[in-house]
Design a protein around this motif. Structure first.
Motif, PDB file in Angstrom:
ATOM      1  N   GLU A   1       1.918  -7.134  -5.823  1.00  0.00           N
ATOM      2  CA  GLU A   1       1.889  -7.684  -4.466  1.00  0.00           C
ATOM      3  C   GLU A   1       3.291  -8.022  -3.971  1.00  0.00           C
ATOM      4  O   GLU A   1       3.591  -7.852  -2.788  1.00  0.00           O
ATOM      5  N   ARG A   2       4.165  -8.487  -4.853  1.00  0.00           N
ATOM      6  CA  ARG A   2       5.539  -8.789  -4.438  1.00  0.00           C
ATOM      7  C   ARG A   2       6.253  -7.514  -4.005  1.00  0.00           C
ATOM      8  O   ARG A   2       6.996  -7.504  -3.013  1.00  0.00           O
ATOM      9  N   ILE A   3       6.036  -6.439  -4.727  1.00  0.00           N
ATOM     10  CA  ILE A   3       6.638  -5.158  -4.349  1.00  0.00           C
ATOM     11  C   ILE A   3       6.162  -4.751  -2.951  1.00  0.00           C
ATOM     12  O   ILE A   3       6.955  -4.308  -2.116  1.00  0.00           O
ATOM     13  N   LYS A   4       4.868  -4.923  -2.681  1.00  0.00           N
ATOM     14  CA  LYS A   4       4.337  -4.620  -1.345  1.00  0.00           C
ATOM     15  C   LYS A   4       4.938  -5.546  -0.292  1.00  0.00           C
ATOM     16  O   LYS A   4       5.258  -5.117   0.813  1.00  0.00           O
ATOM     17  N   MET A   5       5.095  -6.831  -0.635  1.00  0.00           N
ATOM     18  CA  MET A   5       5.631  -7.802   0.324  1.00  0.00           C
ATOM     19  C   MET A   5       7.025  -7.450   0.792  1.00  0.00           C
ATOM     20  O   MET A   5       7.387  -7.765   1.925  1.00  0.00           O
ATOM     21  N   ILE A   6       7.806  -6.813  -0.082  1.00  0.00           N
ATOM     22  CA  ILE A   6       9.176  -6.479   0.321  1.00  0.00           C
ATOM     23  C   ILE A   6       9.270  -5.061   0.889  1.00  0.00           C
ATOM     24  O   ILE A   6      10.363  -4.570   1.140  1.00  0.00           O
ATOM     25  N   GLY A   7       8.099  -4.411   1.091  1.00  0.00           N
ATOM     26  CA  GLY A   7       8.075  -3.155   1.829  1.00  0.00           C
ATOM     27  C   GLY A   7       8.001  -1.879   1.019  1.00  0.00           C
ATOM     28  O   GLY A   7       8.294  -0.803   1.550  1.00  0.00           O
ATOM     29  N   PHE A   8       7.582  -1.959  -0.249  1.00  0.00           N
ATOM     30  CA  PHE A   8       7.533  -0.765  -1.095  1.00  0.00           C
ATOM     31  C   PHE A   8       6.169  -0.631  -1.760  1.00  0.00           C
ATOM     32  O   PHE A   8       5.342  -1.537  -1.690  1.00  0.00           O
ATOM     33  N   TYR A   9       5.946   0.503  -2.400  1.00  0.00           N
ATOM     34  CA  TYR A   9       4.673   0.757  -3.078  1.00  0.00           C
ATOM     35  C   TYR A   9       4.790   0.462  -4.571  1.00  0.00           C
ATOM     36  O   TYR A   9       5.712   0.949  -5.224  1.00  0.00           O
ATOM     37  N   PRO A  10       3.839  -0.298  -5.121  1.00  0.00           N
ATOM     38  CA  PRO A  10       3.837  -0.527  -6.563  1.00  0.00           C
ATOM     39  C   PRO A  10       3.275   0.685  -7.304  1.00  0.00           C
ATOM     40  O   PRO A  10       2.478   1.446  -6.746  1.00  0.00           O
ATOM     41  N   VAL A  11       3.694   0.839  -8.534  1.00  0.00           N
ATOM     42  CA  VAL A  11       3.161   1.884  -9.403  1.00  0.00           C
ATOM     43  C   VAL A  11       1.668   1.620  -9.564  1.00  0.00           C
ATOM     44  O   VAL A  11       1.270   0.562 -10.044  1.00  0.00           O
ATOM     45  N   GLY A  12       0.859   2.579  -9.128  1.00  0.00           N
ATOM     46  CA  GLY A  12      -0.579   2.361  -9.125  1.00  0.00           C
ATOM     47  C   GLY A  12      -1.386   3.386  -9.900  1.00  0.00           C
ATOM     48  O   GLY A  12      -2.602   3.395  -9.815  1.00  0.00           O
ATOM     49  N   SER A  13      -0.716   4.243 -10.653  1.00  0.00           N
ATOM     50  CA  SER A  13      -1.456   5.205 -11.470  1.00  0.00           C
ATOM     51  C   SER A  13      -0.951   5.125 -12.906  1.00  0.00           C
ATOM     52  O   SER A  13       0.222   4.800 -13.150  1.00  0.00           O
ATOM     53  N   LEU A  14      -1.847   5.419 -13.838  1.00  0.00           N
ATOM     54  CA  LEU A  14      -1.449   5.396 -15.251  1.00  0.00           C
ATOM     55  C   LEU A  14      -0.395   6.455 -15.543  1.00  0.00           C
ATOM     56  O   LEU A  14       0.525   6.219 -16.324  1.00  0.00           O
ATOM     57  N   LYS A  15      -0.523   7.611 -14.902  1.00  0.00           N
ATOM     58  CA  LYS A  15       0.448   8.685 -15.093  1.00  0.00           C
ATOM     59  C   LYS A  15       1.856   8.210 -14.716  1.00  0.00           C
ATOM     60  O   LYS A  15       2.815   8.404 -15.459  1.00  0.00           O
ATOM     61  N   GLU A  16       1.958   7.559 -13.546  1.00  0.00           N
ATOM     62  CA  GLU A  16       3.260   7.041 -13.103  1.00  0.00           C
ATOM     63  C   GLU A  16       3.748   5.919 -14.024  1.00  0.00           C
ATOM     64  O   GLU A  16       4.929   5.845 -14.355  1.00  0.00           O
TER      65      GLU A  16
END
Length: 161
Positions: A73-88
């Motif tokens: 959520e902090r990554i989203k708050m500052i305007g970016f996408y968090p790693v959301g897949s196991l592959k990534e």
């Protein structure tokens, strides 16, 4: 008017915010691997220390689950996408998975945990030194304190009397 969050929309330097997001995403990837790994050792511990290690590893993965959400959520708050897949996550993580078809005794589990916590602590220290806490929301210092304590507890468990 755009309502999409960007570093500029909240008064952050875009380059610094991107650097912070990259560092937090690698930390997030390590947490995602640890979440699965702590479950793995929790399920596969055997022997005389089963009850203690089973309970302690449950506490670890429950804490990591909360931490994953805070950092993402902090990554989203500052305007970016968090790693959301196991592959990534596996691509970014510096902490490695553990095979799931092995029985592990208490000292082996504790050794695995201590080794991984050392990596996590080193990563958190690096983030703390190189990324301004306004970008990380202060979460890194809190996490460092928690993981240092867990490192101490598991290390004490491994210390010979």
């Amino acid at each position: 008017m755009s309502y999409k969050v960007s570093p500029q929309s909240i008064g952050f330097n875009p380059a610094e915010a991107e650097r912070a997001a990259r560092a937090m995403n690698q930390y997030l990837a390590n947490l995602q691997v640890l979440f699965i790994k702590f479950h793995n050792v929790h399920w596969n511990v055997i022997g005389m220390s089963f009850f203690d290690i089973h309970e302690k590893t449950q506490g670890l993965y429950e804490h990591v689950a909360v931490e994953i959400d805070l950092i993402a959520e902090r990554i989203k708050m500052i305007g970016f996408y968090p790693v959301g897949s196991l592959k990534e996550a596996l691509k970014l993580a510096t902490i490695k998975e553990l095979p799931s078809n092995v029985d592990l005794n208490g000292p082996t589990v504790a050794s695995i945990v201590v080794k991984d916590l050392r990596k996590l602590i080193a990563q958190l220290r690096e983030i703390s030194q190189n990324v301004d806490s306004t970008y990380t929301g202060g979460f890194i210092e809190d996490a460092l304190s928690y993981y240092e304590k867990q490192h101490w507890l598991f290390s004490a468990y491994l210390t010979k009397e």
